[in-house]
Structures are given as C-alpha cells and as structure tokens.
Write an enzyme that holds these catalytic residues in place. Structure first.
Site, PDB file in Angstrom:
ATOM      1  N   LYS A 266       7.899   0.671   6.161  1.00 36.37           N
ATOM      2  CA  LYS A 266       7.420   1.903   5.531  1.00 36.37           C
ATOM      3  C   LYS A 266       8.603   2.699   5.009  1.00 36.37           C
ATOM      4  O   LYS A 266       9.474   3.129   5.762  1.00 36.37           O
ATOM      5  CB  LYS A 266       6.645   2.738   6.555  1.00 36.37           C
ATOM      6  CG  LYS A 266       5.387   2.032   7.019  1.00 36.37           C
ATOM      7  CD  LYS A 266       4.414   2.986   7.649  1.00 36.37           C
ATOM      8  CE  LYS A 266       3.132   2.239   8.011  1.00 36.37           C
ATOM      9  NZ  LYS A 266       2.136   3.159   8.585  1.00 36.37           N
TER      10      LYS A 266
ATOM     11  N   GLY B  83       0.811  -1.215   0.000  1.00 38.94           N
ATOM     12  CA  GLY B  83       0.000   0.000   0.000  1.00 38.94           C
ATOM     13  C   GLY B  83       0.838   1.256   0.000  1.00 38.94           C
ATOM     14  O   GLY B  83       2.061   1.214   0.113  1.00 38.94           O
TER      15      GLY B  83
ATOM     16  N   GLY C 102       0.705   5.300   1.446  1.00 41.68           N
ATOM     17  CA  GLY C 102       0.032   6.288   2.261  1.00 41.68           C
ATOM     18  C   GLY C 102       0.748   7.605   2.186  1.00 41.68           C
ATOM     19  O   GLY C 102       1.659   7.783   1.368  1.00 41.68           O
ATOM     20  N   GLY C 103       0.315   8.534   3.030  1.00 38.43           N
ATOM     21  CA  GLY C 103       0.943   9.849   3.058  1.00 38.43           C
ATOM     22  C   GLY C 103       2.401   9.742   3.428  1.00 38.43           C
ATOM     23  O   GLY C 103       3.233  10.521   2.982  1.00 38.43           O
TER      24      GLY C 103
ATOM     25  N   ASP D 279      -3.177  13.074  12.049  1.00 32.75           N
ATOM     26  CA  ASP D 279      -3.789  12.562  10.817  1.00 32.75           C
ATOM     27  C   ASP D 279      -4.623  11.325  11.142  1.00 32.75           C
ATOM     28  O   ASP D 279      -4.430  10.259  10.547  1.00 32.75           O
ATOM     29  CB  ASP D 279      -2.702  12.252   9.795  1.00 32.75           C
ATOM     30  CG  ASP D 279      -3.275  12.056   8.391  1.00 32.75           C
ATOM     31  OD1 ASP D 279      -4.444  12.474   8.160  1.00 32.75           O
ATOM     32  OD2 ASP D 279      -2.570  11.486   7.545  1.00 32.75           O
TER      33      ASP D 279
ATOM     34  N   VAL E 294       4.397   1.107   1.606  1.00 31.87           N
ATOM     35  CA  VAL E 294       4.439   0.123   2.676  1.00 31.87           C
ATOM     36  C   VAL E 294       4.655  -1.256   2.065  1.00 31.87           C
ATOM     37  O   VAL E 294       3.992  -1.630   1.096  1.00 31.87           O
ATOM     38  CB  VAL E 294       3.130   0.137   3.493  1.00 31.87           C
ATOM     39  CG1 VAL E 294       3.250  -0.806   4.679  1.00 31.87           C
ATOM     40  CG2 VAL E 294       2.822   1.546   3.973  1.00 31.87           C
TER      41      VAL E 294
END
Ligand code: NAG
Ligand code: NAG
Ligand code: NAG
Ligand code: NAG
Ligand code: NAG
Ligand code: NAG
Ligand code: NAG
Ligand code: NAG
Length: 759
Positions: A505, A485, A487-488, A601, A492
């Site tokens: 990450k 995945g 993300g911000g 967040d 990952v």
C-alpha cells in the site's frame, strides 16, 4: 697564490651544496647563477697559465708561457698594441710579402725595386672544438696606377720549418681574385715567387697532377674584357666576372704556399681599375662588391691587418690509440667526455668533445655538458616543447596533450582541435554528469535517511515482528501492471516479497504521518496476530510517506463480493460467518490490553476475504492516522455512509464509532445493497424507518437469502444492526456483545448445515 681556476675548484662543492639546498626554493635563479659561474670560471688552459692575450682567448694546447703549450702551439702576445695581439710562435712560421715596383724608364727599360717584408702570423681567434685557428693573412695585389708603373705584392706563407701542427684548411678557405682582369695563382713551391719582371710569364713549376710530390698550384681568372662587360660584375658572386674563386683540393695538406699573379695583357683600364687582388681567405667571409674593383689598393686598405685565413691544427707525433691499445705517452685528449679523431690528411690527431659537450678536450675536465636549452638556435626545441637539459644532450618532450618530438618541431595535438573540443566537451559533460549524479545520490541518500528517521525508523528498528524494506526492493512491485485497487489510504499493488504474496500500500503522496506516532502504530499493528485481521508484514520508511506491506488476500474485499462487477452468490451461512468473524476481529482490537486500537473506517471495502472467504479486517489505525493528519486541511476522510454521526459531530472517535460502522456492514450483508445515499434515502435510514414502523424490515432483505426458514436469523441480524446504529451511543452494544451474538448464531447455523460450503 690562487688562480681563478683553483679558487673555483675549491668553491665548487659549496656551490653544489648550495644548489642542492636551494634548488627547491629558487631553482631558476640558482641555475642561472651556477651557469654564470661556469661561464666565468670554466678553465680553457692549464693551471697557472695565462689564458688571454688582450681579449683573445688562448686555450690549451696553445699557450704563451713555457709549460703552458704543446710543442708547436706557442703563442706570443705583443702588448705594444692595444688591445694586444697574439702571434703563432712556432719556429718557421711566417708571412713574407714580396713587394716589387717596376717602373718604365727612358729607353723602354724597366727599373725594379724589390722589398721583402717578413712578419709574424697573427691569430684572430682559436676554436679547440673545431680544431681550427683563424689568422690574419695579407691581401696580395697588382696595381698599375700609371701606365708605366707596376706595383706587385706577392706572398710567401709558411706554417713551420719541417712538420707543422698547422695546415691551411682546405675546406674553409679559397683562393679569391678580385679585379678587372686578374689571374692569381698559389703554389706550394714557396720559393717560386718571381724575381722576374712583370712582363715575363710566371707559372708554377708543378701541378697537383704531379703525384711525385706534394706540390700543386691553384688559380682562378677574372676577366672583364672591355668596358661593356663591367655591368656583368654582380655583387656577392665570384664567378669570374670581377671576382673569381678557386676551392682548395679537399684535404690536400697545405703547410706553405706562395701567391703571385700570372702575366696578363696590358691593363687598359688602369685609370679606373688600377688594382687587382688575390687572397687566400675564409671563403664564407668575403662578399664581393663591385666597388672593390675600383680605386687604388682598396682591399688592402680596408683590411690592413689582413683577411681571415683558417688553419687546421692537430697534435703531431702520434695517432689515436686503436681499440684496446694503451694511450700514447703525452696523449693530448685528457678531458673526460672527449674522444680522439685521426687526421684524415696529414699526420697527427685532434681531440674533440663528445656531442652535446663543449669546452676544451685538451685539458682535464675541459669538456662540459652543454645546456642546450640556452642555445635554441643550435639545439632546436619547438615552442610546443619543454626543453630539459641533461648530461650529454637534452630532451624536448612535447607539452602535455601533444605528441611528437619538440626537437624536430613535430609536436602536434594528440587530438585534432575539433576532436579535442568534442572530447573535452564529452569529458566535461561526463564529469558534470558524474558530479550531478553523485550530488543527486547524496541528496537521495540523505533524503532516504531523513525519511527513514522522520518515519520513525529508529523506533521501528527495535520492533521484532516488522520487516523494514528498502525502497529498492519494493520498486519492482509498484508498477501499473500490479495495481489492484485504490482506497482512502492510497494505491494498492500486488506482489511477491520473500516468497510471500503481499499487498503493498502506497499512500497517496502528500499524506504525512507524524514520525513517532506512526512508528508506534506500526509496531502495535505488527504485534496484532489475529486470524480476522490483515497482518502487517512490514513497511518501507525510506520514502516521504511510508509504504506498508500486508499479507495478500486472494478474494478481494467484501465490497467487491457484494457489489462488485463479478458478484458471487453468497448464502446466509457465509454472510453470517463473515459478520461473526469480522466482529471477532474488531473485538480483539478493541480489547487489546495495553493499547486499544480503533479502526475508524469499518466498511465492506476494508473487510478482505481469503481463499476460504474468511474475513480479515484491514487498514486498522493507519488510515485513521492519515485521515487525522488530513483533517488539518479540512477535507473529510473516511466513508460518510459508514461514519458514526456522533463521531462526525463530536470529532471523538470511540469504540462505539466502530460499532456503528459495523452495523452498516451488517445491513449491507443482509440487504446486499450499498450503504451509499440513493434516491430513496440511505440504506441506514430505510432500515431504521422500517424498524420504527414495523419492528422488521423484511422487504429490504436480499432476495437471494430471504427464504422463509431464514427470516428469523435475518431479523436477528437486522436487529443487531439497528442496535448498532443507535444514535444514542450509550444504547449501542459493545463490540463484544455484537460478536458474541453473531458467533452464537453462526455456530448454531453451522451445526445445522455442517458441510455447507460458504459460497
Ligand atoms: C710588438 O710589435 C711592435 C710593433 O709592431 C714591434 O716593434 C715589437 O718588436 C713587437 N714586440 C714583440 C715582443 O714582438
Ligand atoms: C677587445 O678589447 C678592446 C679594448 O680592449 C675592445 O674595444 C674590443 O671590443 C674587444 N673585442 C672583443 C671581441 O671583445
Ligand atoms: C724584363 O723582361 C724583359 C723581357 O724578357 C727583359 O728584356 C728585361 O731585361 C727584364 N727586366 C729585368 C729587370 O730583368
Ligand atoms: C654592389 O653594392 C654596392 C654597395 O655595397 C653598390 O654601391 C654597388 O652599386 C653594387 N653593385 C651592383 C652591381 O649592384
Ligand atoms: C659578408 O656578408 C656576411 C653576411 O651577409 C657578413 O656577416 C660578413 O661580415 C660580410 N663580410 C664582409 C667582409 O663584409
Ligand atoms: C715529435 O717527435 C720528435 C722526435 O721523435 C720530437 O723531436 C718532436 O719534438 C716531437 N714533436 C712534437 C710536436 O711532439
Ligand atoms: C688512428 O690511426 C691509427 C694509426 O693509423 C690507428 O691504429 C687507429 O686505429 C686510428 N684510430 C681511430 C680512432 O681511427
Ligand atoms: C622527429 O624525430 C622523431 C624521433 O626523434 C622521429 O621519429 C620523427 O620521424 C622525426 N620527424 C621528422 C619530421 O623529422
């Protein structure tokens, strides 16, 4: 009184010392100096003995003064000549010229005059190395200047009374006749030189076939019959036309001989070719030239002292000692590096220096090592070789990169030029590759170190709970097949480290963190141990943007479960638990005594679910740090749909900002709708408006869970959410309040449906 040799021998050690001392400094010069010294001083004769007659060297066993020569080798030096001349002085050695003039007298009778002239045997030079001495020998002639006059010069040559150390060299000399019509003869019968008149045939009394004695005769014939044959006389050729040559019977000892002419027909060519010649001469020396046949006494006039005749000499009275035999008394081979050779013909022996030694074997220390490198003509060393003198020889190894032997000129490149080029190229290539690799490696190491330090490695080293991973260890995980995945924070990846499932990450490159701050943040995070917060296992600092390693959660994020492609049915109890436990996690972070940690967040994508659907909040702090750094570039990080509008206005992140975001999460949980702006306005606005109007938002609840008996709970949840979304920050509840209320609701719910599985 010191002779040159004595002074030399005293000086020698000093020279050696000097050579030793200075050879390192100026080897070339010193060696040359030593060589020059050797050339000057190398003795050739005994101590206190003169070694020169004029500029002719007289080496031992020859000598001029008593005690300076071996018997038979005495030399006299006549100083009345300039330069002085040297003569063999052994008793019975002489040259005798028998001159006969026959003149036709009236009445057809010949008148004969006869002279016999005896002279000493003059030395030309001496070579002890070869065991030979070159001497001058007269040219014998027969002239017919007028038709009625015959002039003869015959020779009687003798090298000793009985036994002689000297023999005419059979290999180096030859009988040579020159003339229009000539038949010279030599005979070992010395006394057969004719006293007969010219017209009488003369011949030797015996021949070599006569084995009863040592006597032999030798002759050759040059006959150019008639004028027209003259054109066949060719320069340089002694083949019987103008010039003839007879070789000596090999190794037949010739201690004495006479030279005369056989009778021949009357000379019809006397006007142009009055003379013929005969000589025993060093065969390689004489070059026949047709003008030699013309004119009167041409050859004797050209060589008034005589022509070279080579004598072999040997030591008489004895022979080389057999192996194991004692050396005879008065043994002549006294030099080291010398050996004795029996004479193959005749008596006695000769001494020779070993190969690659030079000098006089008849005196002590006479044989000296030859510096072959100075005599490249005799001791070849190819230009591709490196000449190195050594005792008793020399080496001529090929230059580096070549193989073969420089002595016989077989130095060849080890590799053909092309191959050498290629090999060289490959070599250079590999060298450069290796160097570049090393440079890269160094750079990489330096960079790694720099990154490590920049990212606060030193600070983190002190942290107990955080693992610092080497980037090599993480590399295999960071590949596309492991990608799970984005993300911000970054990409990952899923992997296994130390037997534990992890989520790695990797920040989007370019996201820069401040070193110490980052490190501190990581330390704090690593100390956070709460069942609803994703655990930070470790990190890797050896890269530009640090890579973070978290525990892996198998059920993905709340966002996936609520809105993803493969949504799972989720009953209210499960949603309530997720909300309550997430809130608990946030409370824990907000209430940490030393450093309160804000998330910044909070959103369903950051709430992960383990295999039992227990929520764990991820991306605490770190994402915010990155985001803050990125703010400098003006870009907005974080999901606007969940972002506290107050924070967006003031830029001040507080606990209440997280409360706001959590309110949005609750709305998503009960509505199963994404908080993003849609055509009908945002989820938040819809809720808020619904609440403004009717104090409830039943139509917005997820149909799956909006059963009548649960509406009360859903309303309560909606109520909490709306409170959280209050734009007046002070009106918003604290996270602890939210969590407390949710936990109570969750607990009562669980007590009602104790065995209910979450999903
Ligand atoms: C040296 O040579 C000259 C000229 O031939 C001669 O007169 C003289 O006797 C010679 N001297 C000796 C010592 O032989
Ligand atoms: C011998 O010495 C004479 C003069 O003394 C000189 O002219 C001649 O060249 C020398 N010969 C050699 C071979 O040195
Ligand atoms: C030379 O030989 C001829 C022929 O044999 C003879 O008649 C003559 O007397 C000889 N002359 C002398 C000087 O002996
Ligand atoms: C031999 O050489 C000489 C000069 O050395 C020359 O004058 C003569 O003509 C030559 N003879 C022949 C046959 O070539
Ligand atoms: C004959 O020729 C050789 C070389 O060709 C030379 O060294 C030698 O001196 C010559 N001999 C005479 C007598 O001229
Ligand atoms: C050889 O030996 C004899 C006696 O046996 C002696 O008279 C003579 O001088 C010796 N010759 C040499 C050259 O030594
Ligand atoms: C030389 O000759 C002697 C006697 O003929 C013999 O005993 C000896 O072995 C010979 N030496 C060599 C080196 O040939
Ligand atoms: C050159 O010398 C070496 C060793 O001395 C030998 O093996 C080789 O065959 C020689 N080559 C020629 C062409 O003589």
């Amino acid at each position: 009184m010191t002779t040159p040799w004595q002074s030399h021998s005293q000086r020698l050690p000093k020279i050696l010392l000097l050579v030793l001392l200075l050879s390192a400094a100026t080897p070339h010069l010193i060696l040359e100096a030593a060589a020059a010294e050797q050339d000057e001083q190398q003795p050739i004769t005994l101590v206190d003995c003169p070694d020169k007659c004029g500029n002719l060297s007289i080496p031992h066993p020859f000598g001029m003064k008593p005690g300076c020569f071996r018997e038979g080798f005495q030399v006299t030096c006549n100083d009345s000549f300039n330069p002085p001349r040297a003569y063999l002085a052994y008793s019975g050695v002489f040259q005798r010229i028998v001159e006969i003039h026959d003149r036709l007298e009236a009445g057809g009778r010949y008148h004969r005059d006869k002279w016999i002239k005896t002279q000493a045997w003059e030395l030309m030079d001496i070579s002890v190395a070869k065991g030979e001495a070159r001497t001058y020998a007269p040219v014998s002639s027969k002239c017919n200047p007028y038709s009625s006059v015959y002039l003869y010069k015959g020779l009687q040559m003798r090298l000793g009374e009985k036994m002689s150390p000297f023999l005419v060299s059979a290999t180096r000399n030859a009988l040579i006749g020159v003339g229009w019509r000539v038949h010279p003869m030599i005979s070992s019968d010395l006394w057969s030189v004719p006293t007969l008149n010219a017209t009488t045939t003369w011949s030797a009394s015996s021949s070599p076939d006569d084995t009863s004695s040592n006597e032999f005769s030798l002759s050759c014939l040059s006959d150019l019959m008639g004028k027209h044959f003259l054109k066949f006389a060719t320069n340089g050729s002694c083949s019987g036309r103008g010039c003839c040559l007879a070789a000596f019977p090999v190794e037949f000892p010739v201690p004495e001989f006479s030279l005369w002419f056989n009778s021949d027909p009357p000379n019809t060519m006397f006007k142009t070719n009055p003379c013929s010649y005969g000589m025993v001469v060093e065969s390689s020396w004489y070059n026949f030239s047709t003008p030699d046949m013309y004119g009167y006494e041409v050859l004797p006039n050209r060589f008034p002292r005589g022509v070279p005749l080579v004598l072999d000499f040997s030591i008489l009275n004895g022979s080389c000692p057999a192996k194991g035999q004692h050396t005879p008394l008065d043994y002549a081979c006294v030099s080291g590096n010398s050996y004795c050779a029996n004479r193959t013909s005749g008596q006695g022996y000769v001494c020779k220096c070993w190969d690659n030694y030079d000098g006089n074997p008849y005196i002590a220390n006479g044989c000296q090592d030859i510096d072959e490198c100075k005599l490249p003509d005799l001791y070849p060393c190819s230009t591709h070789g490196v000449c190195k003198n050594k005792l008793g020889g020399y080496d001529c190894p090929c230059k580096p990169g070549m193989e073969g032997d420089g002595k016989n000129g077989t130095c060849t490149d080890k590799f053909p030029v092309a191959a050498r080029g290629i090999l060289g190229g490959i070599g250079v290539f590999f060298l450069m590759a290796a160097i570049s690799f090393l440079i890269l490696l160094r750079k990489e190491k330096k960079k790694t170190r720099e990154f490590y330090e920049k990212n606060g490695g030193h600070t983190l080293e002190k942290a107990k709970f955080i693992k610092l991973f080497e980037k090599e260890k993480l590399k295999p995980i960071l590949k596309s097949s492991n990608f799970i995945g984005k993300g911000g924070f970054g990409e990952v990846y899923k992997g296994i480290l130390d037997d534990e499932q992890v989520a790695v990450k990797k920040p989007i490159s370019g996201s820069v963190l401040e070193n110490e701050q980052f490190a501190n943040e990581v330390i704090i995070q690593s100390q956070v141990i709460h069942r609803n917060i994703v655990r930070l296992i470790g990190c890797c600092l050896e890269v530009d943007a640090p890579i973070l390693v978290y525990e892996f959660l198998s059920n993905g994020s709340l966002n996936d479960i609520l809105h993803g492609n493969n949504k799972v049915p989720l009953h209210l109890g499960a949603r309530l638990s997720i909300a309550a436990e997430s809130a608990d996690g946030l409370v824990y972070m907000h209430s940490k005594t030393n450093t309160k940690i804000l998330h910044g967040d909070v959103k369903p994508a950051n709430i992960l679910l383990d295999d039992k659907y227990a929520p764990k909040i991820s991306d605490f702090g770190i994402s915010r740090l990155i985001a803050r750094d990125k703010q400098h570039t003006g870009s907005i990080i974080g999901d606007m749909s969940y972002m506290d509008p107050v924070y967006l206005q003031t830029g001040l992140l507080t606990e209440k900002s997280d409360v706001y975001s959590f309110g949005v999460v609750i709305l998503e949980l009960i509505s199963r709708k994404k908080a993003t702006h849609s055509d009908g306005g945002s989820l938040v606005n819809n809720f808020l408006e619904a609440y403004k109007k009717e104090k409830k938002a039943t139509p917005l609840f997820d149909k799956e869970i909006a059963v009548t008996e649960d509406l009360e709970i859903l309303d309560s949840l909606a109520c909490i959410a709306v409170e959280c979304l209050n734009l007046d920050v002070d009106q918003r509840p604290w996270m602890t309040d939210v969590a407390e209320r949710l936990l109570i609701m969750d607990r009562s719910r669980k007590s009602q449906f104790p065995l209910h599985v979450p999903v």
